[in-house]
Motif scaffolding. Sequence first.
Motif, mmCIF file in Angstrom:
data_model
loop_
_atom_site.group_PDB
_atom_site.id
_atom_site.type_symbol
_atom_site.label_atom_id
_atom_site.label_comp_id
_atom_site.label_asym_id
_atom_site.label_seq_id
_atom_site.Cartn_x
_atom_site.Cartn_y
_atom_site.Cartn_z
ATOM 1 N N THR A 1 5.978 15.155 8.316
ATOM 2 C CA THR A 1 5.427 14.422 7.169
ATOM 3 C C THR A 1 4.891 13.070 7.596
ATOM 4 O OG1 THR A 1 7.043 15.497 5.713
ATOM 5 C CG2 THR A 1 5.921 13.544 4.858
ATOM 6 N N LEU A 2 5.636 12.388 8.458
ATOM 7 C CA LEU A 2 5.205 11.085 8.964
ATOM 8 C C LEU A 2 3.851 11.200 9.671
ATOM 9 C CD1 LEU A 2 5.663 8.106 9.660
ATOM 10 C CD2 LEU A 2 7.072 8.836 11.584
ATOM 11 N N LEU A 3 3.717 12.203 10.530
ATOM 12 C CA LEU A 3 2.454 12.414 11.245
ATOM 13 C C LEU A 3 1.336 12.806 10.273
ATOM 14 C CD1 LEU A 3 3.767 14.407 14.358
ATOM 15 C CD2 LEU A 3 3.100 11.994 14.252
ATOM 16 N N PHE A 4 1.675 13.624 9.290
ATOM 17 C CA PHE A 4 0.706 14.079 8.298
ATOM 18 C C PHE A 4 0.124 12.893 7.530
ATOM 19 C CE2 PHE A 4 -0.420 15.497 4.022
ATOM 20 C CZ PHE A 4 -1.157 16.648 4.272
ATOM 21 N N VAL A 5 1.007 11.990 7.077
ATOM 22 C CA VAL A 5 0.554 10.808 6.330
ATOM 23 C C VAL A 5 -0.298 9.912 7.216
ATOM 24 C CG1 VAL A 5 1.292 8.721 5.133
ATOM 25 C CG2 VAL A 5 2.521 10.866 4.751
ATOM 26 N N ALA A 6 0.139 9.713 8.450
ATOM 27 C CA ALA A 6 -0.575 8.823 9.368
ATOM 28 C C ALA A 6 -1.980 9.334 9.680
ATOM 29 C CB ALA A 6 0.225 8.671 10.668
ATOM 30 N N LYS A 7 -2.138 10.637 9.788
ATOM 31 C CA LYS A 7 -3.416 11.208 10.204
ATOM 32 C C LYS A 7 -4.366 11.553 9.050
ATOM 33 C CE LYS A 7 -2.724 11.343 14.690
ATOM 34 N NZ LYS A 7 -3.596 10.583 15.630
ATOM 35 N N LEU A 8 -3.821 11.959 7.895
ATOM 36 C CA LEU A 8 -4.675 12.543 6.875
ATOM 37 C C LEU A 8 -4.708 11.809 5.525
ATOM 38 C CD1 LEU A 8 -3.966 16.352 7.390
ATOM 39 C CD2 LEU A 8 -5.993 15.078 8.088
ATOM 40 N N VAL A 9 -3.607 11.165 5.140
ATOM 41 C CA VAL A 9 -3.523 10.626 3.778
ATOM 42 C C VAL A 9 -4.296 9.307 3.667
ATOM 43 C CG1 VAL A 9 -1.971 9.806 1.967
ATOM 44 C CG2 VAL A 9 -1.306 11.748 3.392
ATOM 45 N N PRO A 10 -5.249 9.201 2.730
ATOM 46 C CA PRO A 10 -6.002 7.956 2.557
ATOM 47 C C PRO A 10 -5.203 6.930 1.758
ATOM 48 C CG PRO A 10 -6.750 9.576 0.964
ATOM 49 C CD PRO A 10 -5.717 10.274 1.821
ATOM 50 N N GLU A 11 -5.510 5.668 1.951
ATOM 51 C CA GLU A 11 -4.877 4.611 1.158
ATOM 52 C C GLU A 11 -5.543 4.555 -0.215
ATOM 53 O OE1 GLU A 11 -2.625 2.585 -0.388
ATOM 54 O OE2 GLU A 11 -2.110 2.279 1.726
ATOM 55 N N GLY B 1 0.824 -1.207 0.000
ATOM 56 C CA GLY B 1 0.000 0.000 0.000
ATOM 57 C C GLY B 1 0.860 1.259 0.000
ATOM 58 N N ARG B 2 0.238 2.385 -0.355
ATOM 59 C CA ARG B 2 0.978 3.642 -0.453
ATOM 60 C C ARG B 2 1.259 4.260 0.910
ATOM 61 N NH1 ARG B 2 -1.106 1.183 -4.954
ATOM 62 N NH2 ARG B 2 -0.894 2.440 -6.849
ATOM 63 N N ARG B 3 0.285 4.258 1.778
ATOM 64 C CA ARG B 3 0.462 4.902 3.095
ATOM 65 C C ARG B 3 1.613 4.299 3.893
ATOM 66 N NH1 ARG B 3 -2.849 4.571 6.878
ATOM 67 N NH2 ARG B 3 -2.651 6.606 7.851
ATOM 68 N N PRO B 4 1.687 2.955 4.027
ATOM 69 C CA PRO B 4 2.804 2.391 4.783
ATOM 70 C C PRO B 4 4.164 2.758 4.197
ATOM 71 C CG PRO B 4 1.096 0.746 4.490
ATOM 72 C CD PRO B 4 0.724 1.903 3.623
#
Length: 283
Positions: free
Chosen positions: A256-266, A161-164
């Motif tokens: 960026t790590l926190l941003f992806v974890a909280k907001l970016v959808p898979e 997946g993209r998020r991980p």
Amino acid sequence: MICCGVAFVFFLGNVITWRTLAVIGAIPSLVHIIGLFFIPESPRWLAKIGRHKDFEAALQRLRGKHADISQEAAEIMNYTEMFQHHSEKVLDLFQKRYAYSLIVGVGLMSLQQLGGSYAITFYASSIFVDAGFPSDIGTISSSLIAIPGVALSVLLTDKAGRRPLLMVSAGGLCLCNFLVGLAFCFQDLNLWKEVTPILVYISLLIYPINVKGSAGSLSSLVKWSCAWIVTYTFNFMMDWSSAGTFFIFSAICGITLLFVAKLVPETKGRTLEEIQASIAHFH
């Protein structure tokens, strides 16, 4: 392919002048321009302007000659008809209903560039020199080690997946930038000076890279504007503080790590229409 190109340029840069290298760099750009004439139009754009036969032909070409495109074509047409009454002015992007999508798209583009990736690629040779490490060995090694890393990410994109992958990449960048900053901090304090070149070398070796049209354009503008800002200011920042420069990059990568974890959808295995539907459901 970008990674392979960078590795090739680093190799050439050690044996020819930068002027010759710049001329050679124009050749693939020319090939790129010619190749653009053979790229099919976007099926969604063709559907939007009512060229339905061309839309189906372009979608079939992209998916493969024997692929069944009926369901995907129907979904695209449904969404096209649903949003055809909405305008695509750039200012429309700033409506409340697009806020989440805009924050994710622009946030990712800006944070990734402000994390220093382009600056470190462009100034790798200078960084190694400042750290007291042979620049030719450093640049060639860092470019070569990146190729299997990127190849692995390509294989894992649709599996993990993209998020991980984004989170692992941002976390790795945060750690590597912190280690480089720590190395220059040791150098400034005259502590363990023999450790600085080794630490910098190791850290850079493992360094990980309806309104759709308007939003994509805005994201690209933000991405390259931030890349320009970082590369333009990099030398000034290094003159100010080598350690501070990489600590700042490290902090941004942590954000960026926190941003992806909280907001970016898979987006793994999902069409644009499915992603759009999930965002609408999110609200």
